[in-house]
Design a protein around this motif. Structure first.
Motif, PDB file in Angstrom:
ATOM      1  N   LYS A  59      18.094  -0.716  63.351  1.00 13.81           N
ATOM      2  CA  LYS A  59      19.129  -0.952  62.363  1.00 13.81           C
ATOM      3  C   LYS A  59      20.083   0.236  62.281  1.00 13.81           C
ATOM      4  O   LYS A  59      19.738   1.353  62.624  1.00 13.81           O
ATOM      5  CB  LYS A  59      18.493  -1.174  60.988  1.00 13.81           C
ATOM      6  N   GLU A  60      21.294  -0.063  61.817  1.00 19.37           N
ATOM      7  CA  GLU A  60      22.245   0.978  61.428  1.00 19.37           C
ATOM      8  C   GLU A  60      22.452   0.849  59.933  1.00 19.37           C
ATOM      9  O   GLU A  60      22.706  -0.237  59.425  1.00 19.37           O
ATOM     10  CB  GLU A  60      23.595   0.804  62.131  1.00 19.37           C
ATOM     11  N   VAL A  61      22.347   1.949  59.230  1.00 19.73           N
ATOM     12  CA  VAL A  61      22.553   1.963  57.792  1.00 19.73           C
ATOM     13  C   VAL A  61      23.922   2.586  57.537  1.00 19.73           C
ATOM     14  O   VAL A  61      24.170   3.712  57.950  1.00 19.73           O
ATOM     15  CB  VAL A  61      21.447   2.760  57.073  1.00 19.73           C
ATOM     16  N   ASP A  75      27.395  13.176  46.818  1.00 20.36           N
ATOM     17  CA  ASP A  75      26.236  12.799  46.007  1.00 20.36           C
ATOM     18  C   ASP A  75      26.104  11.282  45.903  1.00 20.36           C
ATOM     19  O   ASP A  75      25.002  10.737  46.061  1.00 20.36           O
ATOM     20  CB  ASP A  75      26.338  13.398  44.603  1.00 20.36           C
ATOM     21  N   LEU A  76      27.212  10.595  45.643  1.00 20.92           N
ATOM     22  CA  LEU A  76      27.194   9.136  45.552  1.00 20.92           C
ATOM     23  C   LEU A  76      26.745   8.514  46.877  1.00 20.92           C
ATOM     24  O   LEU A  76      25.952   7.571  46.904  1.00 20.92           O
ATOM     25  CB  LEU A  76      28.574   8.604  45.177  1.00 20.92           C
ATOM     26  N   LEU A  77      27.269   9.044  47.967  1.00 19.12           N
ATOM     27  CA  LEU A  77      26.935   8.530  49.296  1.00 19.12           C
ATOM     28  C   LEU A  77      25.449   8.683  49.589  1.00 19.12           C
ATOM     29  O   LEU A  77      24.799   7.738  50.047  1.00 19.12           O
ATOM     30  CB  LEU A  77      27.753   9.253  50.363  1.00 19.12           C
ATOM     31  N   THR A  78      24.900   9.860  49.325  1.00 17.63           N
ATOM     32  CA  THR A  78      23.487  10.075  49.640  1.00 17.63           C
ATOM     33  C   THR A  78      22.584   9.208  48.761  1.00 17.63           C
ATOM     34  O   THR A  78      21.540   8.750  49.226  1.00 17.63           O
ATOM     35  CB  THR A  78      23.107  11.567  49.517  1.00 17.63           C
ATOM     36  N   ASP A  79      22.998   8.951  47.526  1.00 20.01           N
ATOM     37  CA  ASP A  79      22.226   8.037  46.676  1.00 20.01           C
ATOM     38  C   ASP A  79      22.200   6.633  47.281  1.00 20.01           C
ATOM     39  O   ASP A  79      21.152   5.980  47.331  1.00 20.01           O
ATOM     40  CB  ASP A  79      22.805   7.973  45.268  1.00 20.01           C
ATOM     41  N   LYS A  80      23.349   6.170  47.757  1.00 21.19           N
ATOM     42  CA  LYS A  80      23.431   4.840  48.374  1.00 21.19           C
ATOM     43  C   LYS A  80      22.583   4.775  49.639  1.00 21.19           C
ATOM     44  O   LYS A  80      21.847   3.807  49.854  1.00 21.19           O
ATOM     45  CB  LYS A  80      24.882   4.491  48.711  1.00 21.19           C
ATOM     46  N   LEU A  81      22.689   5.797  50.482  1.00 18.91           N
ATOM     47  CA  LEU A  81      21.909   5.816  51.720  1.00 18.91           C
ATOM     48  C   LEU A  81      20.414   5.835  51.425  1.00 18.91           C
ATOM     49  O   LEU A  81      19.631   5.164  52.094  1.00 18.91           O
ATOM     50  CB  LEU A  81      22.294   7.033  52.568  1.00 18.91           C
ATOM     51  N   ASP A  82      20.023   6.607  50.434  1.00 16.09           N
ATOM     52  CA  ASP A  82      18.614   6.714  50.072  1.00 16.09           C
ATOM     53  C   ASP A  82      18.065   5.361  49.631  1.00 16.09           C
ATOM     54  O   ASP A  82      16.986   4.946  50.064  1.00 16.09           O
ATOM     55  CB  ASP A  82      18.452   7.756  48.965  1.00 16.09           C
ATOM     56  N   ARG A  83      18.815   4.641  48.800  1.00 17.03           N
ATOM     57  CA  ARG A  83      18.381   3.317  48.354  1.00 17.03           C
ATOM     58  C   ARG A  83      18.251   2.351  49.532  1.00 17.03           C
ATOM     59  O   ARG A  83      17.283   1.599  49.627  1.00 17.03           O
ATOM     60  CB  ARG A  83      19.359   2.750  47.320  1.00 17.03           C
TER      61      ARG A  83
END
Length: 102
Positions: A59-61, A75-83
Motif C-alpha cells: 500500500k501507499e499511504v 503536526d496535522l500531517l503526522t497525525d493523519k499519517l499515524d491514524r
C-alpha cells in the motif's frame, strides 16, 4: 526508512527538515515497515501546505495538510499519517490472524 523532502516555492531549511524527520521517526515507532517517504512542502499565498506519501508493503499511504504555520501543518500531517497507518496495521493483523467478516 528513506526520507525525501522537497519544497515548492519554499526553501527547506535545516530546522524544518529535522522537525519533519523527528515526527516521521515517531510514526516509524508505530509501524516499522515503512520503506520510503516522499514529503513535499508548498507555500501558496498565506497557506502552508505539506503532502506526504509513505510506501509500506502492499500500500501507499497518502496524506496532506495545510495551515498558516508550516510546523502546525507538519503536526496535522503526522497525525493523519499515524491514524492511517494504525488502521492499515490493524487490517493486516486481522488478515494474518484469519479473521472473518462475521
Amino acid at each position: 526508512m528513506q526520507v525525501n523532502i522537497s519544497g515548492h516555492q519554499l526553501e527547506v531549511t535545516a530546522p524544518l527538515r529535522e522537525y519533519v524527520e523527528s515526527k516521521l521517526k515517531k510514526i516509524e515507532g508505530h509501524f516499522d515497515k515503512i520503506t520510503n517517504v516522499q514529503v513535499i512542502m508548498t507555500v501558496e499565498k498565506l497557506k502552508q501546505k505539506i503532502e506526504a506519501t509513505l510506501h509500506v508493503p502492499g500500500k501507499e499511504v497518502v496524506a496532506n495538510a495545510e495551515h498558516d504555520d508550516m510546523y502546525a501543518a507538519i503536526d496535522l500531517l503526522t497525525d493523519k499519517l499515524d491514524r492511517q497507518l494504525k488502521t492499515h496495521k490493524e487490517k493486516t493483523q486481522k488478515v494474518l490472524q484469519g479473521a472473518t467478516g462475521r
